[in-house]
Design a protein around this motif. Structure first.
Motif, PDB file in Angstrom:
ATOM      1  N   GLN A  86       0.811  -1.214   0.000  1.00 52.62           N
ATOM      2  CA  GLN A  86       0.000   0.000   0.000  1.00 52.62           C
ATOM      3  C   GLN A  86       0.848   1.269   0.000  1.00 52.62           C
ATOM      4  O   GLN A  86       0.299   2.376  -0.046  1.00 52.62           O
ATOM      5  N   ASP A  87       2.161   1.120   0.010  1.00 50.47           N
ATOM      6  CA  ASP A  87       3.081   2.250   0.115  1.00 50.47           C
ATOM      7  C   ASP A  87       3.613   2.600  -1.274  1.00 50.47           C
ATOM      8  O   ASP A  87       4.417   1.863  -1.850  1.00 50.47           O
ATOM      9  N   LEU A 135      -8.334  -8.647 -12.898  1.00 48.20           N
ATOM     10  CA  LEU A 135      -8.269  -7.869 -14.123  1.00 48.20           C
ATOM     11  C   LEU A 135      -7.514  -6.597 -13.781  1.00 48.20           C
ATOM     12  O   LEU A 135      -7.953  -5.801 -12.942  1.00 48.20           O
ATOM     13  N   ILE A 136      -6.355  -6.403 -14.409  1.00 50.44           N
ATOM     14  CA  ILE A 136      -5.438  -5.336 -14.025  1.00 50.44           C
ATOM     15  C   ILE A 136      -5.748  -4.071 -14.815  1.00 50.44           C
ATOM     16  O   ILE A 136      -5.713  -4.064 -16.050  1.00 50.44           O
ATOM     17  N   GLU A 137      -6.032  -2.982 -14.088  1.00 43.71           N
ATOM     18  CA  GLU A 137      -6.396  -1.715 -14.712  1.00 43.71           C
ATOM     19  C   GLU A 137      -5.641  -0.568 -14.062  1.00 43.71           C
ATOM     20  O   GLU A 137      -5.342  -0.582 -12.867  1.00 43.71           O
ATOM     21  N   LYS A 138      -5.363   0.435 -14.850  1.00 40.79           N
ATOM     22  CA  LYS A 138      -4.509   1.561 -14.497  1.00 40.79           C
ATOM     23  C   LYS A 138      -4.857   2.184 -13.148  1.00 40.79           C
ATOM     24  O   LYS A 138      -5.993   2.575 -12.899  1.00 40.79           O
ATOM     25  N   GLY A 139      -3.849   2.264 -12.266  1.00 43.32           N
ATOM     26  CA  GLY A 139      -3.953   3.006 -11.024  1.00 43.32           C
ATOM     27  C   GLY A 139      -4.774   2.370  -9.930  1.00 43.32           C
ATOM     28  O   GLY A 139      -4.928   2.955  -8.855  1.00 43.32           O
ATOM     29  N   LYS A 140      -5.274   1.152 -10.152  1.00 45.80           N
ATOM     30  CA  LYS A 140      -6.193   0.574  -9.168  1.00 45.80           C
ATOM     31  C   LYS A 140      -5.451  -0.097  -8.012  1.00 45.80           C
ATOM     32  O   LYS A 140      -4.311  -0.539  -8.128  1.00 45.80           O
ATOM     33  N   ASN A 141      -6.160  -0.139  -6.879  1.00 45.95           N
ATOM     34  CA  ASN A 141      -5.663  -0.753  -5.649  1.00 45.95           C
ATOM     35  C   ASN A 141      -6.346  -2.108  -5.497  1.00 45.95           C
ATOM     36  O   ASN A 141      -7.573  -2.187  -5.420  1.00 45.95           O
ATOM     37  N   GLY A 148       5.094  -5.112  -4.068  1.00 50.63           N
ATOM     38  CA  GLY A 148       3.659  -5.335  -4.027  1.00 50.63           C
ATOM     39  C   GLY A 148       2.920  -4.549  -5.088  1.00 50.63           C
ATOM     40  O   GLY A 148       1.817  -4.055  -4.860  1.00 50.63           O
ATOM     41  N   LYS A 149       3.533  -4.454  -6.278  1.00 48.64           N
ATOM     42  CA  LYS A 149       3.001  -3.610  -7.348  1.00 48.64           C
ATOM     43  C   LYS A 149       3.131  -4.322  -8.702  1.00 48.64           C
ATOM     44  O   LYS A 149       3.892  -5.273  -8.848  1.00 48.64           O
ATOM     45  N   TYR A 182      -1.289  -1.200  -7.466  1.00 48.75           N
ATOM     46  CA  TYR A 182      -0.691  -1.502  -6.163  1.00 48.75           C
ATOM     47  C   TYR A 182      -1.655  -2.353  -5.341  1.00 48.75           C
ATOM     48  O   TYR A 182      -2.745  -2.708  -5.804  1.00 48.75           O
ATOM     49  N   GLY A 183      -1.218  -2.717  -4.128  1.00 52.58           N
ATOM     50  CA  GLY A 183      -2.013  -3.637  -3.323  1.00 52.58           C
ATOM     51  C   GLY A 183      -1.965  -5.062  -3.833  1.00 52.58           C
ATOM     52  O   GLY A 183      -2.876  -5.849  -3.612  1.00 52.58           O
ATOM     53  N   ASN A 184      -0.857  -5.399  -4.505  1.00 52.58           N
ATOM     54  CA  ASN A 184      -0.659  -6.751  -5.043  1.00 52.58           C
ATOM     55  C   ASN A 184       0.296  -7.511  -4.132  1.00 52.58           C
ATOM     56  O   ASN A 184       1.370  -7.010  -3.822  1.00 52.58           O
ATOM     57  N   ARG A 185      -0.047  -8.722  -3.752  1.00 51.46           N
ATOM     58  CA  ARG A 185       0.781  -9.463  -2.806  1.00 51.46           C
ATOM     59  C   ARG A 185       2.022 -10.065  -3.468  1.00 51.46           C
ATOM     60  O   ARG A 185       3.145  -9.752  -3.099  1.00 51.46           O
TER      61      ARG A 185
END
Length: 375
Positions: free
Chosen positions: A182-183, A251-257, A189-190, A219-222
């Protein structure tokens, strides 16, 4: 020498079971382990049996195939057989725990390689590119490395993909420190997006965010260990090697957490609670999650017309449950799945060759196999 081991007929049920009536586990490479279906018949050719900790596969323009081994070697195959040769000139890697030489992809005459680079303080997931001259890596360029370096031996990621606009995306795990995901001031984690030369695209979502790592796309990816680009629909899919009961398909999309560790469907491996929440405002939910966990690693989308009934499906390696998950999608919705090659070993990656065949590599059993659809 290639060895056709058996013809497998896919089950029409959602999952096929590897247990017989006595509760014993069948050998998936036994000719007696067959299931009946109307979907697709295929045989399995075992091409190689001495892999140790394989990670990535890529085909060269001349038809040769390269396979990365996590300890730092790149094996060379030709005509589906190991040549006995290895690529020369690979830099030293930080081969500790889950770290080492990871993914490899090709774009034009460049090889793009992900590896854990030895650094002061530990290792850092790094993307480099080089050309192959004979068996030698030449014109090596380091494009980007994750920061900060850490001596953790877990959660490096890392997969590489390209989109239709020639952007490169790569995944980086949170290195076992949950708050990293989250940082925005660190790389861990990104999922990241860069130009092919390593520069940062001007329209990345956090380029104007003070102190943020400019390459961050999500971000917020383990610990994303599988990622594909669906060129037909301009979509990116990634799966999350999650906690116990918390593996995800996203589903990976721009800027999402994507929420780690603020929300999760899983618990820590010791059973302790990570978060009480499975959804939260501002968090993108998974398209699907696995409970029990399958420990996903590697992924390909079937685009070959050799496997007609599978076209558009995702084939995902399962480390823990030792199979390939064939995931059906309805647009961006999960529609079901089937287990293939149960108990073949810890499936590290699944890839499709330029001539349209599916290859699977495993660790533990050390196999490279090729799926041959029945004509």
């Amino acid at each position: 020498m290639k060895n056709t081991l058996y013809t497998l007929v896919l089950s029409a049920a959602l999952f096929s079971c590897a247990e017989n009536n006595n509760g014993e586990i069948n050998d998936p490479l036994s000719p007696t382990n067959m299931t009946e279906s109307d979907m697709l018949n295929f045989s399995v050719d075992t091409l190689y049996t001495d892999l140790e900790n394989p990670w990535g596969m890529v085909w060269l323009e001349d038809g040769r195939m390269l396979v990365t081994e996590r300890q730092g070697e790149i094996l060379i195959f030709e005509n589906d057989e190991f040549t006995g040769e290895k690529v020369q000139g690979m830099p030293d890697v930080y081969a500790r725990g889950q770290g080492g030489l990871l993914d490899i992809q090709r774009k034009d005459d460049w090889l793009y390689i992900a590896y854990a680079k030895p650094m002061q303080g530990g290792g850092a997931t790094t993307i480099m590119r080089a050309r192959l001259e004979g068996n030698n890596l030449v014109d090596q360029e380091e494009l980007i490395q994750t920061t900060p370096a850490t001596d953790s031996g877990v959660h490096f990621g890392c997969r590489i993909i390209f989109d239709n606009e020639d952007y490169l995306y790569f995944s980086s795990g949170e290195r076992g420190t949950k708050p990293n995901a989250q940082d925005l001031t660190n790389s861990h984690g990104k999922i990241h997006r860069i130009n092919l030369d390593g520069s940062i695209p001007e329209d990345n979502p956090f380029v104007n965010e003070p102190n943020a790592v400019k390459s961050i796309w999500t971000y917020g990816n383990r610990n994303p260990q599988g990622m594909i680009y669906d060129a037909e629909n301009n979509r990116i899919w990634a799966h999350e090697h999650g906690p116990k009961g918390g593996d995800e398909l996203n589903l990976i999309e721009k800027g999402k957490n994507y929420g780690w560790p603020l929300v999760t469907f899983g618990v820590d491996y010791d059973g302790s609670v990570i978060s009480e929440e499975t959804e939260k405002e501002g968090i993108t939910p998974p398209v699907h999650y696995w409970d029990p966990s399958i420990a996903p690693c590697g992924m390909v989308q079937v685009t070959s017309d050799r496997y007609g009934a599978w076209q558009g499906n995702l084939l995902i390696g399962a480390l823990a449950h030792q199979h390939v998950a064939r995931v059906e999608l309805d647009g961006t919705t999960y529609a079901g799945e089937e287990k293939l090659l149960q108990d073949i070993g810890r499936v590290r990656h699944v890839a499709q060759s330029p001539d349209g065949y599916i290859y699977v590599i495993t660790e533990g059993t050390g196999l490279m196999v090729k799926l041959i659809p029945e004509e």
